[in-house]
Structure formats: C-alpha cells, structure tokens
Design an enzyme around this catalytic site. Sequence first.
Site, PDB file in Angstrom:
ATOM      1  N   PHE A   1      -7.678   1.263  -4.687  1.00 50.00           N
ATOM      2  CA  PHE A   1      -7.007   1.478  -3.411  1.00 50.00           C
ATOM      3  C   PHE A   1      -5.962   2.581  -3.557  1.00 50.00           C
ATOM      4  O   PHE A   1      -5.684   3.063  -4.653  1.00 50.00           O
ATOM      5  CB  PHE A   1      -6.368   0.153  -2.963  1.00 50.00           C
ATOM      6  CG  PHE A   1      -5.953   0.159  -1.508  1.00 50.00           C
ATOM      7  CD1 PHE A   1      -6.691   0.845  -0.554  1.00 50.00           C
ATOM      8  CD2 PHE A   1      -4.824  -0.530  -1.100  1.00 50.00           C
ATOM      9  CE1 PHE A   1      -6.299   0.862   0.769  1.00 50.00           C
ATOM     10  CE2 PHE A   1      -4.441  -0.528   0.227  1.00 50.00           C
ATOM     11  CZ  PHE A   1      -5.170   0.167   1.163  1.00 50.00           C
TER      12      PHE A   1
ATOM     13  N   CYS B   1       7.994   3.997  -6.863  1.00 49.54           N
ATOM     14  CA  CYS B   1       8.234   5.223  -7.648  1.00 49.54           C
ATOM     15  C   CYS B   1       7.378   6.420  -7.233  1.00 49.54           C
ATOM     16  O   CYS B   1       7.899   7.482  -6.918  1.00 49.54           O
ATOM     17  CB  CYS B   1       8.004   4.943  -9.131  1.00 49.54           C
ATOM     18  SG  CYS B   1       9.223   3.804  -9.786  1.00 49.54           S
TER      19      CYS B   1
END
Length: 438
Positions: A262, A268
Amino acid sequence: MNISIIGLGYVGAVSLACLARDGHRVVGVDIDQGKLDQIAAGRTPVVEEGMVDLMQAVLATGRVSVTKDVTEAVHATDLSFVCVGTPSAPNGSQDQGATLKVAHELGAALRTKAGPHVIVFRSTLAPGTVEEVLCPVLERESGKTRGEGFHIGFQPEFLREGSSIRDYDKPPFTVAGADSAHTIDVLRSLFGHLSCEFHATSIRAAEMLKYCCNNFHALKITFANETARLCEALGVDPFHVMDLVCRDTQLNISRAYLRPGFAFGGSCLPKDLRATMYLAKKTDVELPMLGNILSSNRFHLEHAIGKILRSGSKRIGMIGLAFKAGTDDLRESPLVALAEHLLGKGLQLLVYDPAVQLSQLIGANRRFMEDHVPHLGALMCDDLQTVINESDLLVVGMNDPGSVRMLLERVRPDQFVLDLVNISREQRAPGRYLGLCW
Ligand SMILES: NC(=O)c1ccc[n+]([C@@H]2O[C@H](COP(=O)([O-])OP(=O)(O)OC[C@H]3O[C@@H](n4cnc5c(N)ncnc54)[C@H](O)[C@@H]3O)[C@@H](O)[C@H]2O)c1
C-alpha cells in the site's frame, strides 16, 4: 551447440564472440554487409574492451561464420538468438520493426526446416511482445505450432557497453523466460556454468524484468544526482553523503521497501519529503523526481479507492488503521486517508485495529485522533468477528499474523477482500480477493 545470432550490434557481436570462445559453432546474421565482412575477417564490428583479441582468436578456431540469409542460418543451427535493435519510435513507443522483420524471416525458415528449433529473443521487448506479436508471426509464416514445430523464449541481456565481455561472464543473474522445459534446458546448458543464479520464469515476467532493471538503474542515478544538486546548494559533500547512504545495507541497499504494497505514510516519510522540497525551493534547486513522489503515492491511494468503489460494496470493514501493524501512530496513515475517502463517498465503515483503541490512546496519537479524525473513533470496533459479519468488503491493511489468520478463518466466500498486505496465495481462504495491484 550450433547457434545462430541475428543482429550483430553490441549484444549480438559480444554474444557471438563469447559463445564461440566457449566452444560453440556460431553463425552470425546481419543486414549490414560491412559488419559481416569485419567479422569474417576476424575484426570486431563494435568498439568494446577485449573484443579485438577475442574476435581474432575465435575466427581462428573456425567456429564462426556469417551470412545475410536467415534461412541458411536457421537450417545450420539448433538455436537462434535474436539481438536486433528496438529503438524508440518518435512517440516514445518501442520500434519493433526489426524484430517483426526477423520473426517473418525466421517463420519462413522454419517452414522448410525438418527438426526442432529454439528461438530466444534477447532484444529488449515490451511485455507481451514475444507471445502476442512475434509468436503469431512465427506460427503463421512457418505453418507450425509453438511448442511442437519450434520453441520460444526470452532471455534479458544485462551486459553494459564498455564492460560487456566481463558482464557476459559475470552477469547479475541469468533469467530464462520460457514456457517449455526444452528451452530452459537449452539455456541452462549454455549459461548454467556462470557463477550466478539461474532463474526460469515466464516469458512475460522476463520481458518485464528487463524494463524494471533499467528503470531502477535510471532511478538510482537520478536519486544520486538530485541528492548531489541539493547537497551542493546546501554546502554538503554529495560523495560523502551518498557513500554513507550506500553503507546502510539494512534499509538502503537491500530488499527493504521493494515489496509492492500500500501507499507509504507515517510520521516521517511524508513530512521529510515535504521539508526536502521546501529546502530545494529555498535554494532554487529543481528536484522533479523527489518532487513527484508524494503525488505518485496519492495515485496509489486512489487506485485502492477505485477498486473498492468498483466492487459495488457499501459496507466496508477495515482491518488496520495505523500506518503499520503494531503501532498506534495514526499520523499521515494512508489507511486513515482511505477511511476518510470512503466515508466521503457515503460508504458505511467499521474499523478494527487492536493497537488503536481510543480508550487506550495516549499523548500525540490521542490528540491526533480527537483533533483530526474524531468521527473515526466512533467507527472503531474491538471485535474482529463483528467487523467481518457486518461488511461486504474487508480491507486488510494490517499484516499482523494473528489477525490475518483469524480473518482468513472467518471470511465468507461471498465477501470481497482488498488485500493491501500481500496475503500469500496458499494462505487465502474462500473469498473474492481484490489485490491492490493484480
Ligand atoms: N547495448 C547494450 O548495452 C544493451 C544491453 C542490454 C540489452 N540491449 C538490447 O539489445 C538489443 C540490441 O542492442 P544493441 O545495442 O546490440 O543494438 P545495435 O543497434 O548495436 O545492433 C543491432 C544490430 O541489428 C542489426 N539488424 C537490424 N535489423 C536486422 C535484421 N532485420 N536482420 C538482421 N540484423 C538486423 C543491425 O544492423 C545492427 O547490427 C536492443 O533491444 C537493446 O535494447 C542492449
């Protein structure tokens, strides 16, 4: 073995020289009489390290001959390698004119050949070309059927100009795309002695692999160059930075992150990419490749949404909400974005993620949920069975083995499963599986 090589450019000429050196009798075919004359005189038709001496040496063995006539070459050999050029057409598509012409000539030659013949394409070809474009020509022109009158295969070539003899002897791997054991056996007998892995696969996968490898190499070069331009603008030594990047063989130069799945997310990667692009803007550095990563990631999310909407399901059960299993971090989770889109489309949603129970969330994650997605809290359900019972389509976004096992035991045969975590085919229970990318 008796081998014909059709197309004597970089790939064909080096293959001819190396196969003859290894003891095979090789017939070279080209439409360029100049190249044939050079080979017949023991001279190399391409400028390549080691080819001047090697061509002289192999010609002296008497194992090399040349002709313009494909029929003559096919009749004199057991195997043909097709190495003609496949340049870009003006619209960017692959110009397959030379391979098509060769396929016609090979087909005509096969019509009058008594024994079996193997044809292996080594020119880079768009996936599907060998089986859907070239093989029908071979069958029509020869009056024979693939697998009976002749065998076909595709073997991507990995040599690099400038070091092609060394690359021929030490390729990264040998990949033989074929649908017959005979073709695989022939290629193994020719290349199985090399000190690299030998992989047999489908013709289509082998064709695709060549594009993937070249695209990956182009991506790596561009990554290093974009990084260097930004380093230069920021007063950092790009060689030192890229050397350190390459020293991480755990996450950077490794299999990590190279398995399709996905969209990425989390606290981050998206924020740091955005900050990188801001630095580039501030320092007037153009980074088109890095700058397009987030939009590519969005396309991947939309791809999943499209699959769900096209299934016609109205009640969606989401297994997993955090950006990866085992964490309660919802910040920029692509599954949260997916949930939001589905709600926006008026679909009914239930969400199961044992790590993300509102009652247990603390600190930043609790605040994130209350501030950004307060409505999702009400859709959380701590009972997987309830989510399964009340859904027409299950989105499996969490690869926690316990939950996946339980889910597979309970999924109904009529239920859609959008698999975002690559459940292995052996593991799959009855159900209507929609892979993200298949
Ligand atoms: N050059 C590389 O480093 C390299 C590496 C891997 C794969 N490849 C792929 O291999 C293929 C060949 O590349 P190349 O660089 O050797 O090409 P090239 O242009 O150097 O050579 C092609 C040869 O085919 C000949 N030819 C054209 N039509 C012909 C026909 N109908 N019959 C006989 N010969 C014919 C040409 O005269 C030429 O000598 C391409 O598909 C390329 O993408 C190239």
